[in-house]
Design a protein around this motif. Structure first.
Motif, short mmCIF file in Angstrom:
data_model
loop_
_atom_site.label_atom_id
_atom_site.label_comp_id
_atom_site.label_asym_id
_atom_site.label_seq_id
_atom_site.Cartn_x
_atom_site.Cartn_y
_atom_site.Cartn_z
N GLU A 175 -11.73 -29.94 -11.11
CA GLU A 175 -10.65 -29.59 -12.03
C GLU A 175 -10.08 -28.22 -11.72
O GLU A 175 -8.86 -28.00 -11.85
N LEU A 176 -10.92 -27.30 -11.29
CA LEU A 176 -10.44 -25.97 -10.93
C LEU A 176 -9.51 -26.03 -9.73
O LEU A 176 -8.40 -25.48 -9.76
N ILE A 207 -16.40 -29.94 -12.69
CA ILE A 207 -15.65 -28.75 -13.13
C ILE A 207 -14.92 -28.15 -11.94
O ILE A 207 -13.76 -27.74 -12.04
N THR A 263 -11.33 -30.10 -19.34
CA THR A 263 -11.45 -29.09 -20.39
C THR A 263 -10.38 -28.02 -20.20
O THR A 263 -9.84 -27.85 -19.11
N VAL A 299 -11.44 -16.58 -12.15
CA VAL A 299 -11.75 -17.65 -13.11
C VAL A 299 -13.20 -17.47 -13.54
O VAL A 299 -14.09 -17.31 -12.69
N LYS A 356 -12.15 -21.18 -17.99
CA LYS A 356 -12.42 -22.62 -18.00
C LYS A 356 -13.37 -22.85 -19.16
O LYS A 356 -14.54 -22.45 -19.14
N ALA A 395 -5.85 -25.40 -11.20
CA ALA A 395 -5.68 -23.97 -11.44
C ALA A 395 -4.55 -23.41 -10.58
O ALA A 395 -4.35 -23.84 -9.45
N LEU A 443 -8.14 -24.99 -19.36
CA LEU A 443 -8.14 -23.94 -18.33
C LEU A 443 -6.87 -23.15 -18.52
O LEU A 443 -5.77 -23.71 -18.45
N SER A 475 -8.64 -16.06 -15.86
CA SER A 475 -8.46 -17.39 -16.40
C SER A 475 -9.80 -17.91 -16.90
O SER A 475 -10.85 -17.64 -16.29
N GLU A 486 -15.69 -24.69 -21.33
CA GLU A 486 -16.61 -25.84 -21.36
C GLU A 486 -17.31 -26.00 -22.70
O GLU A 486 -18.34 -26.69 -22.77
N ILE A 529 -16.18 -19.35 -15.97
CA ILE A 529 -16.51 -20.58 -16.69
C ILE A 529 -17.27 -20.21 -17.95
O ILE A 529 -18.39 -19.67 -17.89
#
Length: 333
Positions: A171-172, A168, A32, A308, A51, A176, A34, A49, A53, A310
């Motif tokens: 992915e971070l 998730i 997703t 970050v 994220k 990131a 970011l 930042s 979702e 979410i």
């Protein structure tokens, strides 16, 4: 890419299983967006930042977990399941079940957000409404599972819901740029324990902070007291995180991966929703604004950091949304 330190955590979660979960989750829910949202930063005093979702068919992170659950159910003789939901888990399980030919029943409070209930029906699940709150729905879902001898999907207790959400975190840490703090909405705990596990395993220098409404403080109070603390009621617009009875196993996991858990006021949640609308063009449900609310309430703590947050869901009743953030209602066709 720099090598990351791997810290072994004795939680219920397993990093190898989390990596394997990506193979059974529909790609529509993976990777997703970011991105750094500079428009938010002048008002918050730190680098932020997002994220995101919400950019998927069910508008929340929940399908990452239900995809794992449904992939297992599809191989079993009994292809039926029931869950209790404030709305987002029910939508996600209905979506995942429909794609695999499963018979899904969702139990929800009749006071749940109407838009969420409508979408559960639209995805083809059976919907049973109960008087009372989410804990009442949990009791009824458990009773249905026992009577019909079908799978009870319990958000946050079932490890698949946590490890799906944990993707998730992968992915971070994999994509990131350097960040030092992640703010995670705290409700039942699947998102916080999942993402927290991965971050602490692969990027242990990052601070994991969980955020919950002051009007639904049970799991945060439990984290601080290191024992389960229940509440008699909740009073928050953030329905997606409004639990009263934390799950002991989830608390045990949370104690190992969270560096802090904070409570925020309703006014800050609404201000966070408005900031995400005005500066990021995002219409989000209250739970998704908890991270921004935490920064608003403690700017000094986050000053100079790269945070970050979410943005975990956007299933919101538009009339209520307009009342909260003070915008003019959209014209309906």
């Amino acid at each position: 890419m720099a090598l990351r330190c791997c810290v072994v955590l004795e939680t219920r979660l397993d990093t190898d299983r989390i990596r394997a979960a990506r193979q059974v989750i529909d790609p529509v829910f993976l990777d997703t967006p970011l991105y750094r949202c500079e428009a938010l930063e002048s008002g918050l005093g730190c680098a932020v930042s997002i994220k995101l979702e919400t950019a998927n068919p069910v508008r929340s992170f929940k399908a990452r977990g239900t995809e794992v659950v449904a992939s297992l159910l599809a191989d079993q003789a009994s292809r039926a399941a029931v869950c209790a939901s404030a709305g987002n888990l029910g939508q996600a399980l209905a979506w995942s079940g429909r794609g695999r030919g499963l018979d899904i029943t969702v139990v929800a409070s009749r006071f749940a957000t109407r838009a969420k209930l409508d979408r559960i029906r639209a995805w083809g699940a059976g919907l049973e409404l109960v008087d009372g709150d989410h804990e009442t729905a949990r009791e009824r879902a458990a009773a249905i599972a026992r009577y019909d001898d079908i799978r009870l999907v319990e958000d946050s207790l079932d490890i698949e819901t946590c490890e799906g959400a944990a993707t998730i975190g992968l992915e971070l840490v994999d994509t990131a740029p350097s960040f030092d703090t992640v703010l995670i909405a705290l409700g039942g705990g699947a998102l916080a324990t999942g993402v927290g596990h991965v971050v602490k395993a692969l990027a242990p220098e990052v601070e994991v902070i969980c955020v919950q409404p002051l009007g639904a403080p049970a799991l945060t109070r439990s984290w601080h007291r290191r024992r389960v603390v229940t509440t008699d009621s909740t009073d928050t617009i953030a329905d997606g995180v409004a639990g009263r009875c934390p799950i002991p196993a989830v608390l045990d996991d949370l104690l190992l991966v969270a560096d802090d858990a904070v409570l925020v006021q309703e006014a800050s949640i609404i201000a966070g929703m408005r900031m995400l609308l005005d500066h990021a063009g995002l219409v989000v449900e209250p739970s998704a604004a908890l991270g921004i609310a935490a920064i608003l309430e403690d700017r000094d703590r986050f000053a100079g950091r790269h945070v970050v947050t979410i943005v975990c869901g956007s299933n919101v009743d538009l009339d209520a949304y307009h009342r909260w953030v003070g915008t003019a209602p959209l014209h309906r066709s």
